[in-house]
Motif scaffolding. Structure first.
Motif, PDB file in Angstrom:
ATOM      1  N   ASP A  35       0.803  -1.219   0.000  1.00  0.00           N
ATOM      2  CA  ASP A  35       0.000   0.000   0.000  1.00  0.00           C
ATOM      3  C   ASP A  35       0.840   1.275   0.000  1.00  0.00           C
ATOM      4  OD1 ASP A  35      -2.402  -1.391  -0.024  1.00  0.00           O
ATOM      5  OD2 ASP A  35      -2.438  -1.558   2.166  1.00  0.00           O
ATOM      6  N   ASP A  36       2.151   1.136  -0.125  1.00  0.00           N
ATOM      7  CA  ASP A  36       3.017   2.316  -0.177  1.00  0.00           C
ATOM      8  C   ASP A  36       2.887   2.941  -1.570  1.00  0.00           C
ATOM      9  OD1 ASP A  36       5.071   4.205  -0.347  1.00  0.00           O
ATOM     10  OD2 ASP A  36       6.411   3.025   0.919  1.00  0.00           O
ATOM     11  N   PHE A  37       1.994   3.911  -1.675  1.00  0.00           N
ATOM     12  CA  PHE A  37       1.675   4.483  -2.987  1.00  0.00           C
ATOM     13  C   PHE A  37       2.855   5.226  -3.596  1.00  0.00           C
ATOM     14  CE2 PHE A  37       0.802   7.942  -0.137  1.00  0.00           C
ATOM     15  CZ  PHE A  37       0.982   9.112  -0.866  1.00  0.00           C
ATOM     16  N   LEU A  38       3.720   5.815  -2.781  1.00  0.00           N
ATOM     17  CA  LEU A  38       4.879   6.516  -3.334  1.00  0.00           C
ATOM     18  C   LEU A  38       5.841   5.544  -4.021  1.00  0.00           C
ATOM     19  CD1 LEU A  38       5.552   9.077  -0.468  1.00  0.00           C
ATOM     20  CD2 LEU A  38       4.472   9.500  -2.691  1.00  0.00           C
ATOM     21  N   ILE A  39       6.041   4.396  -3.398  1.00  0.00           N
ATOM     22  CA  ILE A  39       6.910   3.373  -3.999  1.00  0.00           C
ATOM     23  C   ILE A  39       6.250   2.824  -5.268  1.00  0.00           C
ATOM     24  CG2 ILE A  39       7.976   1.109  -3.646  1.00  0.00           C
ATOM     25  CD1 ILE A  39       9.393   3.378  -2.167  1.00  0.00           C
ATOM     26  N   GLN A  40       4.934   2.639  -5.235  1.00  0.00           N
ATOM     27  CA  GLN A  40       4.223   2.179  -6.438  1.00  0.00           C
ATOM     28  C   GLN A  40       4.402   3.197  -7.567  1.00  0.00           C
ATOM     29  OE1 GLN A  40       2.981  -0.716  -6.949  1.00  0.00           O
ATOM     30  NE2 GLN A  40       2.131  -1.549  -5.067  1.00  0.00           N
ATOM     31  N   ASN A  41       4.328   4.485  -7.255  1.00  0.00           N
ATOM     32  CA  ASN A  41       4.523   5.524  -8.273  1.00  0.00           C
ATOM     33  C   ASN A  41       5.938   5.474  -8.842  1.00  0.00           C
ATOM     34  OD1 ASN A  41       1.920   6.370  -7.743  1.00  0.00           O
ATOM     35  ND2 ASN A  41       2.542   8.138  -6.528  1.00  0.00           N
ATOM     36  N   MET A  42       6.915   5.287  -7.960  1.00  0.00           N
ATOM     37  CA  MET A  42       8.299   5.190  -8.413  1.00  0.00           C
ATOM     38  C   MET A  42       8.503   3.954  -9.292  1.00  0.00           C
ATOM     39  SD  MET A  42      10.185   6.357  -4.888  1.00  0.00           S
ATOM     40  CE  MET A  42      11.844   6.061  -5.463  1.00  0.00           C
ATOM     41  N   LEU A  43       7.863   2.845  -8.910  1.00  0.00           N
ATOM     42  CA  LEU A  43       7.974   1.624  -9.715  1.00  0.00           C
ATOM     43  C   LEU A  43       7.336   1.835 -11.086  1.00  0.00           C
ATOM     44  CD1 LEU A  43       8.814  -1.325  -9.998  1.00  0.00           C
ATOM     45  CD2 LEU A  43       6.595  -1.957  -9.009  1.00  0.00           C
ATOM     46  N   ALA A  44       6.172   2.458 -11.132  1.00  0.00           N
ATOM     47  CA  ALA A  44       5.521   2.727 -12.419  1.00  0.00           C
ATOM     48  C   ALA A  44       6.435   3.558 -13.306  1.00  0.00           C
ATOM     49  CB  ALA A  44       4.184   3.439 -12.202  1.00  0.00           C
ATOM     50  N   SER A  45       7.053   4.579 -12.739  1.00  0.00           N
ATOM     51  CA  SER A  45       7.968   5.430 -13.504  1.00  0.00           C
ATOM     52  C   SER A  45       9.172   4.633 -14.015  1.00  0.00           C
ATOM     53  CB  SER A  45       8.431   6.589 -12.628  1.00  0.00           C
ATOM     54  OG  SER A  45       9.334   7.399 -13.317  1.00  0.00           O
ATOM     55  N   SER A  46       9.742   3.807 -13.158  1.00  0.00           N
ATOM     56  CA  SER A  46      10.890   2.986 -13.569  1.00  0.00           C
ATOM     57  C   SER A  46      10.507   1.997 -14.661  1.00  0.00           C
ATOM     58  CB  SER A  46      11.466   2.235 -12.364  1.00  0.00           C
ATOM     59  OG  SER A  46      12.021   3.132 -11.444  1.00  0.00           O
ATOM     60  N   MET A  47       9.326   1.417 -14.543  1.00  0.00           N
ATOM     61  CA  MET A  47       8.874   0.464 -15.558  1.00  0.00           C
ATOM     62  C   MET A  47       8.598   1.168 -16.887  1.00  0.00           C
ATOM     63  SD  MET A  47       9.114  -2.497 -14.431  1.00  0.00           S
ATOM     64  CE  MET A  47       9.206  -3.463 -12.950  1.00  0.00           C
ATOM     65  N   LEU A  48       8.050   2.368 -16.844  1.00  0.00           N
ATOM     66  CA  LEU A  48       7.840   3.120 -18.084  1.00  0.00           C
ATOM     67  C   LEU A  48       9.173   3.464 -18.747  1.00  0.00           C
ATOM     68  CD1 LEU A  48       4.846   5.387 -17.079  1.00  0.00           C
ATOM     69  CD2 LEU A  48       4.838   3.590 -18.824  1.00  0.00           C
TER      70      LEU A  48
END
Length: 181
Positions: A35-48
């Motif tokens: 549920d750590d949304f900031l880490i999820q956002n960082m992961l989405a950016s890295s995956m993009l």
């Protein structure tokens, strides 16, 4: 003895390792706290970023999952980064209408950031809405004057409109801003 790698090749190898290490770190953090949304956002950016580097749809699916998990944890009203990640995934999927919708919502939720207007501008350019894209670029300029982000978009818009000479000037300005020269 084998030839020594060129410094540039070494740099790319270091960047690739750093990228892989960052993704492993983010995935490990998500395992501990999904549920750590900031880490999820960082992961989405890295995956993009990996999508741009490799063209692999596997990374796009991972970016989509991360942006959705982020927004499921914290709604867009308190998570502009998650909405931005979702819009960028939509852009990568060529779902420009959804990206425009999310970009517009971003400008309503977080009007004081260049990123919000940049997401909207990118979608509008893809949809051929040049007058609206120009208005969004002007909003970007109000927030940060001329930056690499604004100049890239101006150059792209001019190119799409067939004004390649002026497009080139703006793209070179973007490069100069990015290189800080």
């Amino acid at each position: 003895p084998s030839p020594r790698p060129q410094p540039q090749a070494q740099l790319f190898a270091v960047e690739e390792n750093t990228s892989a290490e960052k993704i492993r770190f983010l995935l490990d953090r998500i395992k501990r706290d999904p549920d750590d949304f900031l880490i999820q956002n960082m992961l989405a950016s890295s995956m993009l970023q990996k999508v741009r580097e490799t063209g692999s749809a596997d990374y796009l699916e991972a970016a989509r999952r991360a942006s959705r998990a982020s927004l499921a944890s914290v709604p867009p009203e308190r998570n502009a980064g998650g909405l931005s990640a979702q819009a960028r995934v939509e852009m990568a999927e060529h779902d420009f209408i959804s990206a425009q919708r999310d970009g517009l919502r971003l400008t309503q939720l977080d009007p004081g950031t260049i990123n919000s207007w940049g997401v909207l501008t990118d979608a509008l350019l893809e949809l051929g809405e040049y007058a609206k894209a120009d208005a969004a670029i002007n909003e970007m300029r109000k927030l940060g004057n001329d930056t690499a982000e604004t100049e890239i978009r101006v150059g792209r818009m001019l190119f799409l409109q067939g004004d390649t000479a002026n497009a080139q000037k703006h793209l070179f300005r973007a490069l100069a801003f990015a290189l800080n020269i």
